[in-house]
Design a protein around this motif. Structure first.
Motif, short mmCIF file in Angstrom:
data_model
loop_
_atom_site.label_atom_id
_atom_site.label_comp_id
_atom_site.label_asym_id
_atom_site.label_seq_id
_atom_site.Cartn_x
_atom_site.Cartn_y
_atom_site.Cartn_z
N TYR A 65 11.33 8.57 6.51
CA TYR A 65 12.50 8.83 5.67
C TYR A 65 12.51 7.88 4.46
N GLY A 66 12.14 6.62 4.69
CA GLY A 66 12.12 5.64 3.61
C GLY A 66 11.16 6.03 2.50
N VAL A 67 10.00 6.60 2.85
CA VAL A 67 9.03 7.03 1.85
C VAL A 67 9.61 8.20 1.04
N MET A 68 10.28 9.13 1.74
CA MET A 68 10.87 10.27 1.04
C MET A 68 11.98 9.85 0.10
N ALA A 69 12.67 8.76 0.42
CA ALA A 69 13.80 8.29 -0.40
C ALA A 69 13.40 7.24 -1.43
N ASN A 70 12.11 6.93 -1.54
CA ASN A 70 11.64 5.89 -2.45
C ASN A 70 11.64 6.40 -3.89
N ASP A 71 12.48 5.80 -4.74
CA ASP A 71 12.58 6.26 -6.12
C ASP A 71 11.27 6.10 -6.89
N VAL A 72 10.53 5.04 -6.60
CA VAL A 72 9.28 4.79 -7.33
C VAL A 72 8.28 5.93 -7.11
N LEU A 73 8.22 6.42 -5.87
CA LEU A 73 7.21 7.43 -5.52
C LEU A 73 7.54 8.80 -6.06
N ILE A 74 8.76 9.00 -6.59
CA ILE A 74 9.10 10.29 -7.18
C ILE A 74 8.16 10.61 -8.34
N ALA A 75 7.71 9.56 -9.03
CA ALA A 75 6.83 9.77 -10.18
C ALA A 75 5.48 10.35 -9.79
N SER A 80 0.44 15.08 -2.98
CA SER A 80 1.61 14.23 -2.75
C SER A 80 1.84 14.00 -1.26
N ALA A 81 1.66 15.05 -0.47
CA ALA A 81 1.83 14.91 0.98
C ALA A 81 0.82 13.92 1.55
N MET A 82 -0.42 13.99 1.06
CA MET A 82 -1.44 13.05 1.52
C MET A 82 -1.05 11.61 1.20
N VAL A 83 -0.58 11.38 -0.04
CA VAL A 83 -0.19 10.04 -0.45
C VAL A 83 0.98 9.53 0.38
N CYS A 84 1.98 10.39 0.59
CA CYS A 84 3.16 9.96 1.34
C CYS A 84 2.83 9.65 2.80
N TRP A 85 1.99 10.48 3.41
CA TRP A 85 1.62 10.18 4.80
C TRP A 85 0.76 8.93 4.89
#
Length: 438
Positions: free
Chosen positions: A53-63, A286-291
């Motif tokens: 959840y923290g990764v999904m809510a990370n503002d920096v990673l939205i870019a 993006s999914a690869m990076v987030c996981w």
């Protein structure tokens, strides 16, 4: 529960499994859950959910997905052919003009897309035949394509710097400012090398015929106006908005994504199939990076809990190294890891091992991040696992792999020269963020 031996065992198992070809993100998660359950019990599953959840809510990673979408769409806008031809006309009086035009095209296109494989492949199809037809040395032409295609990892807006900033807790805006001049320095060293090489031995990069060099200035300007300036305006708009505080990185990435849509439409390339393909590739990457982020964090947490980080830190501090020796050791490890691993795994998994040690050696994480970004170039350029060479070989089977490797080596040396220059004169990278955000 502290058990450093168990932590080191977990790290060794991870290295062996990724060398065997197992998916890295899910290997991280599986090992973390297994060893974590042994160390702290059921709470490890709660930590996994919280981190996801923290990764999904990370503002920096939205870019990240927005920049990826911008890159994939620009790649499909078929601007590369126009860009290369216009730059070829603009630099036709310069020694090794085709190589110089190729490097500048690579730098711009790599910066806009950030996708090394795509840049090397497309430039290999476009610029390599032009250079070989003009009588260029095969090794030099190969090295130009492979080295130029990797510049997007370093020159902002770089996705690698976003990931490092998220891992190290460093401002992405400051990272972009710090990496700008080192990136231009490296590109300049590449250009300087090919020009000097052509001056010393004109046979490796023959001049174009006189009729091709005599082009009216109006025609050159018209060619640049329809290719170079639109892409340059898109890149500078995104980068300028970030550096001058007009937008956050993810807001600027949104501007870039919109600009890519407008650019593709202006060139008549915005079809539904291209748009859907760009969205699909963006979602997959993006999914690869987030996981990877989720797996890295949970793996690092369990590794620290078992005492692995403490053991490594105690061992490194016990060596009584100077800051220079520590930097050399860290960069050597990253250099060696670049052979079997992609840059994403290096940044997300192994760089965090060194980050807690930076204060002990008085090293600025901003300086360290740019040095790592320079070093990451080598992961695509170092034989025998130079991925850029294999990308080029895939679309140019008439080239021998050994020819490509030999052509890459001088550019690999330029990367080390850039690293030494940056260490000796850190103001190359640190002056701009200091001036803008002091």
């Amino acid at each position: 529960m502290s058990n450093p031996e168990l932590g080191i065992l977990m790290l060794c198992i991870f290295i062996v499994t990724i060398l065997l070809g197992f998916p890295i993100a899910f290997t991280l998660i599986a090992l973390a859950l297994g060893f974590g359950y042994f160390a702290i019990g059921d709470i490890i599953f709660t930590l996994l959910v919280q981190r996801a959840y923290g990764v999904m809510a990370n503002d920096v990673l939205i870019a990240v997905p927005l920049f990826l979408f911008m890159g994939y769409l620009v790649e499909r806008a078929n601007i590369l052919d126009r860009l290369f031809k216009s730059l070829q006309l603009a630099f036709n009086a310069v020694p090794a003009s085709l190589a110089v035009a190729s490097l500048i095209t690579c730098a711009m296109f790599a910066t806009a897309t950030g996708i090394v494989g795509a840049v090397v492949t497309l430039m290999g199809l476009l610029a390599l035949p032009a250079m070989l037809k003009a009588g260029y040395d095969r090794q030099l032409a190969s090295g130009v394509i492979c080295a130029g295609g990797c510049l997007g990892i370093l020159i902002p807006p770089s996705i690698m710097l976003i990931l490092y900033g998220a891992m190290a807790g460093v401002s992405v805006v400051r990272l972009y400012a710090a990496a700008l001049f080192p990136g231009l320095l490296l590109a300049g060293l590449y250009v300087l090398y090919v020009v000097i090489r052509a001056l010393i031995n004109p046979k490796v990069a023959p001049k174009l015929p006189k009729e091709e060099r005599k082009v009216p200035l109006l025609k050159i300007f018209a060619a640049l106006l329809t290719s170079f300036f639109p892409l340059a305006f898109l890149i500078m708009s995104v980068l300028g908005a970030i550096l001058f505080g007009l937008a956050t990185p993810h807001e600027a990435a949104g501007i870039g994504a919109l600009g890519a849509i407008v650019l593709a439409a202006a060139y008549g390339q915005l079809t539904l199939s291209r748009f859907k393909e760009s969205v699909f590739l963006t979602a997959r990457t993006s999914a690869m990076v987030c996981w990877l982020f989720v797996g890295s964090w949970i793996f690092s947490s369990v590794f620290s809990l078992l005492g692995g980080h403490g053991l490594i830190e105690e061992w490194l501090l016990g060596l009584n190294m100077t800051p220079l020796q520590f930097l050399i050791l860290a960069q050597l490890v990253i250099f060696l890891l670049g052979w079997p691993l992609e840059w994403t795994e290096i940044i997300i998994i192994f760089v965090p091992i060194f980050l807690p040690l930076l204060p002990a050696f008085g090293i600025d994480p901003l300086f360290f991040g740019v040095l790592v970004a320079l070093n990451i170039q080598t992961s695509f350029l170092t034989p025998p696992m130079a991925m850029s060479a294999f990308y080029l070989k895939g679309i140019a089977p008439h080239l021998q792999l050994m020819e490509i490797f030999k052509g890459i080596l001088p550019f690999l040396a330029m990367v080390f020269v850039a690293m030494v220059l940056f260490y000796t004169f850190p103001a190359i990278g640190l002056w701009l963020p200091g001036y803008l955000y002091n």
